[in-house]
Design a protein around this motif. Sequence first.
Motif: not given
Length: 245
Positions: A80-103
Motif C-alpha cells: 500500500s505504501l510502496m506502490n505495489g512493492r515489498t522489500i522482497g519485490k524490490i530486491i527481486a525486481g517486481t511490483r503489483v499492478t492492475h491488469i489494465d496497468g493502473s495503480t
Amino acid sequence: MESIDVLTGQHVVIQYEPAGILRRGCALAIDVIVMILYGYIISYILSKTAILMFLAYKIRDIIHFVFYLPILFYHFFFESLMNGRTIGKIIAGTRVTHIDGSTPGLTSYFLRWLLLPIDIFPIGVGIGGLFIIFSKNHQRIGDLAAGTVVVRNAKPPQLDLDTDFIEFSDDYQPTFREVELLSDGQIRFITGMLYDPRNKRAITASLQTLSARVKELLKINSALDDRTFLETLVRDYNFYAWHGM
C-alpha cells in the motif's frame, strides 16, 4: 519473452512482462526472512525491557500483539505504501499492478493480503504457485480476486522530450485546465505514444484514436491536430505538476 497483452481504453495494445514463479518465490522468501528478523529483534528487545515484568499479563500481551502487528499485515502495509512493492519485490525486481496497468487501490492490496494464506498453503507457494504457473496471466488466487498481476520492473522509455515539456517561460499559459483530470499513468501512456518507434502510418492512426478518446473523456473540443493536441496536454499537465496545482 512472454508478455501480457492488455487492450487499453484507447484501443491500443500494451505489454507487460509477468514475473515468473521463481522470481515471485524469491521475493516471498526474502519477505519471510525480513519478517523473521523483525520478529527476532522485537522479541529480543521486549525480553530485555525490564519494565514489562511489572505490568499485568493482559497488558503485556497487548503490547506484544501491537509490536507483532507489522508481521501480520506485512504485505498489505508495504504494498500500500510502496506502490505495489515489498522489500522482497524490490530486491527481486517486481511490483503489483492492475491488469489494465493502473495503480491498485487499498481494496486490491487488502484482497491480495487476505487470500495470501490460501495461496501459500500448504507450504510456501503451494496452491498459489499452481495458479501462477497455469493461469492465463500468471495470477495467484489473490491476484484473480483483486484484478492484479505481478510484473517485472521495466525501465521507463528514454524519450527525447523537448525541453519545453519540463521548462516553462514566465508567461506560459496552459491551454487545457481539464488535463488535471488525467492520472500520471495516463500522461505517461500518452507521452509514450507520442514517441512510439513504430512507422509513421501506424503512429498517426494510433494518435488519432487516442486523441479522440481523450477529447471524449475530458469533454474537450479542439481544432488542433492530433499530435499537437496531445503534446499540449502533456505540456500543460507538467506545468500544473511543476507548480503543485
